[in-house]
Design a protein around this motif. Structure first.
Motif, PDB file in Angstrom:
ATOM      1  N   ILE A   2     -65.668  35.179  -0.494  1.00  0.00           N
ATOM      2  CA  ILE A   2     -65.903  36.633   0.066  1.00  0.00           C
ATOM      3  C   ILE A   2     -67.444  37.030  -0.641  1.00  0.00           C
ATOM      4  CG2 ILE A   2     -64.937  38.977  -0.155  1.00  0.00           C
ATOM      5  CD1 ILE A   2     -63.187  36.902   1.195  1.00  0.00           C
ATOM      6  N   PRO A   3     -68.309  37.959   0.301  1.00  0.00           N
ATOM      7  CA  PRO A   3     -69.482  38.122  -0.094  1.00  0.00           C
ATOM      8  C   PRO A   3     -69.455  39.243  -1.199  1.00  0.00           C
ATOM      9  CG  PRO A   3     -69.247  38.347   2.041  1.00  0.00           C
ATOM     10  CD  PRO A   3     -67.838  38.089   1.885  1.00  0.00           C
ATOM     11  N   SER A   4     -70.255  38.731  -2.467  1.00  0.00           N
ATOM     12  CA  SER A   4     -70.250  39.701  -3.328  1.00  0.00           C
ATOM     13  C   SER A   4     -71.123  41.176  -3.010  1.00  0.00           C
ATOM     14  CB  SER A   4     -71.032  39.253  -4.511  1.00  0.00           C
ATOM     15  OG  SER A   4     -70.467  38.084  -4.928  1.00  0.00           O
TER      16      SER A   4
ATOM     17  N   SER B 124     -57.265  39.520 -16.870  1.00  0.00           N
ATOM     18  CA  SER B 124     -56.662  38.890 -15.695  1.00  0.00           C
ATOM     19  C   SER B 124     -57.191  38.965 -14.190  1.00  0.00           C
ATOM     20  CB  SER B 124     -55.099  39.433 -15.532  1.00  0.00           C
ATOM     21  OG  SER B 124     -54.478  38.841 -14.610  1.00  0.00           O
ATOM     22  N   ILE B 125     -57.700  37.941 -13.637  1.00  0.00           N
ATOM     23  CA  ILE B 125     -58.475  37.896 -12.585  1.00  0.00           C
ATOM     24  C   ILE B 125     -57.328  38.400 -11.495  1.00  0.00           C
ATOM     25  CG2 ILE B 125     -59.015  36.522 -10.692  1.00  0.00           C
ATOM     26  CD1 ILE B 125     -60.588  34.428 -12.884  1.00  0.00           C
ATOM     27  N   GLN B 126     -56.133  37.965 -11.496  1.00  0.00           N
ATOM     28  CA  GLN B 126     -55.246  38.405 -10.536  1.00  0.00           C
ATOM     29  C   GLN B 126     -54.825  40.111 -10.638  1.00  0.00           C
ATOM     30  OE1 GLN B 126     -54.994  35.477 -12.334  1.00  0.00           O
ATOM     31  NE2 GLN B 126     -55.379  34.188 -10.564  1.00  0.00           N
TER      32      GLN B 126
ATOM     33  N   MET C  28     -48.838  40.653  -1.612  1.00  0.00           N
ATOM     34  CA  MET C  28     -50.468  40.350  -1.149  1.00  0.00           C
ATOM     35  C   MET C  28     -50.828  39.185  -1.784  1.00  0.00           C
ATOM     36  SD  MET C  28     -53.186  43.650  -1.063  1.00  0.00           S
ATOM     37  CE  MET C  28     -52.073  44.352   0.258  1.00  0.00           C
ATOM     38  N   ARG C  29     -50.525  38.849  -3.039  1.00  0.00           N
ATOM     39  CA  ARG C  29     -50.993  37.945  -3.633  1.00  0.00           C
ATOM     40  C   ARG C  29     -51.030  36.394  -3.333  1.00  0.00           C
ATOM     41  NH1 ARG C  29     -48.412  39.745  -9.510  1.00  0.00           N
ATOM     42  NH2 ARG C  29     -46.540  39.037  -8.544  1.00  0.00           N
ATOM     43  N   GLU C  30     -50.028  36.397  -2.103  1.00  0.00           N
ATOM     44  CA  GLU C  30     -50.100  35.033  -1.286  1.00  0.00           C
ATOM     45  C   GLU C  30     -51.083  35.060  -0.221  1.00  0.00           C
ATOM     46  OE1 GLU C  30     -48.135  32.845  -2.721  1.00  0.00           O
ATOM     47  OE2 GLU C  30     -47.498  34.468  -4.353  1.00  0.00           O
ATOM     48  N   ASP C  31     -51.957  36.123  -0.048  1.00  0.00           N
ATOM     49  CA  ASP C  31     -52.635  36.485   1.051  1.00  0.00           C
ATOM     50  C   ASP C  31     -53.572  35.480   0.998  1.00  0.00           C
ATOM     51  OD1 ASP C  31     -54.835  37.362   2.698  1.00  0.00           O
ATOM     52  OD2 ASP C  31     -53.379  38.773   3.565  1.00  0.00           O
ATOM     53  N   PRO C  32     -54.245  34.481   2.111  1.00  0.00           N
ATOM     54  CA  PRO C  32     -55.344  33.525   1.716  1.00  0.00           C
ATOM     55  C   PRO C  32     -56.678  34.314   1.329  1.00  0.00           C
ATOM     56  CG  PRO C  32     -54.129  33.305   3.834  1.00  0.00           C
ATOM     57  CD  PRO C  32     -53.639  34.646   3.232  1.00  0.00           C
ATOM     58  N   LYS C  33     -56.660  35.735   1.636  1.00  0.00           N
ATOM     59  CA  LYS C  33     -58.041  36.496   0.953  1.00  0.00           C
ATOM     60  C   LYS C  33     -57.858  36.657  -0.255  1.00  0.00           C
ATOM     61  CE  LYS C  33     -59.842  39.832   3.949  1.00  0.00           C
ATOM     62  NZ  LYS C  33     -60.217  40.738   4.597  1.00  0.00           N
ATOM     63  N   PHE C  34     -56.662  36.899  -0.830  1.00  0.00           N
ATOM     64  CA  PHE C  34     -56.431  37.275  -2.243  1.00  0.00           C
ATOM     65  C   PHE C  34     -56.760  35.865  -2.981  1.00  0.00           C
ATOM     66  CE2 PHE C  34     -54.330  37.446  -6.349  1.00  0.00           C
ATOM     67  CZ  PHE C  34     -54.212  39.031  -6.565  1.00  0.00           C
TER      68      PHE C  34
ATOM     69  N   ILE D   1     -70.755  42.247  -9.083  1.00  0.00           N
ATOM     70  CA  ILE D   1     -69.651  43.240  -8.847  1.00  0.00           C
ATOM     71  C   ILE D   1     -69.146  42.812  -7.580  1.00  0.00           C
ATOM     72  CG2 ILE D   1     -69.063  45.683  -8.354  1.00  0.00           C
ATOM     73  CD1 ILE D   1     -71.607  46.317  -9.962  1.00  0.00           C
ATOM     74  N   ILE D   2     -67.886  42.706  -7.316  1.00  0.00           N
ATOM     75  CA  ILE D   2     -67.133  42.067  -6.178  1.00  0.00           C
ATOM     76  C   ILE D   2     -66.302  43.241  -5.582  1.00  0.00           C
ATOM     77  CG2 ILE D   2     -65.568  40.385  -5.299  1.00  0.00           C
ATOM     78  CD1 ILE D   2     -68.124  39.127  -6.680  1.00  0.00           C
ATOM     79  N   ASP D   3     -66.564  43.618  -4.268  1.00  0.00           N
ATOM     80  CA  ASP D   3     -65.830  44.567  -3.440  1.00  0.00           C
ATOM     81  C   ASP D   3     -64.591  43.825  -2.998  1.00  0.00           C
ATOM     82  OD1 ASP D   3     -66.078  47.343  -2.303  1.00  0.00           O
ATOM     83  OD2 ASP D   3     -65.647  45.899  -0.539  1.00  0.00           O
ATOM     84  N   ILE D   4     -63.392  44.341  -3.381  1.00  0.00           N
ATOM     85  CA  ILE D   4     -61.890  43.953  -3.083  1.00  0.00           C
ATOM     86  C   ILE D   4     -61.448  44.671  -1.570  1.00  0.00           C
ATOM     87  CG2 ILE D   4     -59.792  43.513  -3.717  1.00  0.00           C
ATOM     88  CD1 ILE D   4     -61.750  42.063  -5.246  1.00  0.00           C
TER      89      ILE D   4
END
Length: 272
Positions: free
Chosen positions: A4-6, A208-210, A245-251, A232-235
């Motif tokens: 994912i782009p920063s 925790s990253i998650q 949502m934690r099972e989502d590929p984007k996550f 800085i990462i935009d979520i």
């Protein structure tokens, strides 16, 4: 899947709430000068949920203490709204890793402590306190003493106390770090609901990253000491957040990206 782009300055809202400009912090110790933070520049929009993620000793808690006005900057400037922070920030609510409840006061009395200190209208404060306790499923425990509550319940009381005066800014220093995984999951959901209902800006410290991904609009990655903003990462995940949502590929992509950053910083080492 591609990383994912920063993003370095893309708040989800346009109204700036916090401006941290060129902030550095040093401490004098018996062993010499400790450089805790170096040249921190960060803007946070009103209503944003921003998590700060980094290794132990990188200055995350120091940065929160500076925002709370509980310690002073060595260099630079912090603005919250139109106020220059050069002393205790009375408009902020603060939650620490330890709940810091008074053992001789009930849950309700602990929440009301802030109203007493602020000399608020107690009838109104009591109604507000009960409403908050109900929102975190503690309405049946308002007369319980801290020793009668689990760790998760105690931390819920602590959060309610921080929210009693409707703070526009909530500062949280690893509030769920000492809790078991299931309790932590539930409190994350509780926190997001409380934040949505109270329309707050949140500055949240975690290891925790998650957790950072699940809760946040943006994740600020800190380098080892002296703490600097590495990325800085935009979520870009929809709200309301759900545990599934934690099972989502984007996550998973965000998890890999953040893990790779910490590997690059030497925080994670995989050799045996």
């Amino acid at each position: 899947m591609n990383a994912i782009p920063s993003q370095h300055s893309i708040p989800r809202v346009t109204s700036k709430h916090i401006a941290i400009s060129g902030v550095s912090k040093t401490f004098e110790t018996r062993k010499g000068t400790v450089h805790a933070l170096q040249d921190i520049n960060l803007s946070i929009g009103k209503g944003e949920f921003v998590s700060v993620l980094g290794p132990s000793g990188c200055g995350k808690s120091t940065l929160m203490m500076l925002l709370a006005g509980l310690t002073s900057v060595s260099l630079g400037r912090i603005m919250v709204g139109d106020k220059h922070i050069d002393g205790p920030n009375a408009e902020a609510g603060v939650v620490f890793q330890q709940d810091v409840l008074l053992e001789w006061r009930t849950a309700l009395q602990n929440v009301l402590l802030q109203a007493e200190v602020r000399k608020s209208d107690m009838a109104e404060a009591k109604d507000r306190a009960r409403q908050l306790l109900k929102m975190v499923s503690l309405e049946d425990f308002e007369d319980a003493y801290p020793k009668e509550l689990s760790g998760g319940m105690r931390q819920r009381v602590s959060i309610c106390r921080a929210l009693l005066h409707r703070p526009p800014l909530l500062l949280m220093d690893e509030p769920f770090g000492a809790l078991d995984a299931m309790t932590r999951d539930q409190l994350q959901i509780d926190l997001l609901r409380l934040c949505a209902d109270n329309e707050m800006t949140v500055f949240f410290i975690t290891h925790s990253i998650q957790e950072a991904i699940f809760l946040s609009d943006r994740v600020v990655v800190m380098s080892p000491r002296p703490g600097r903003i590495e990325r800085i990462i935009d979520i870009d995940l929809p709200r309301p957040r759900r545990l599934a949502m934690r099972e989502d590929p984007k996550f998973s992509a965000y998890t890999r990206e953040l893990t790779a950053i910490f590997k690059g910083l030497g925080v994670f080492r995989e050799e045996y």
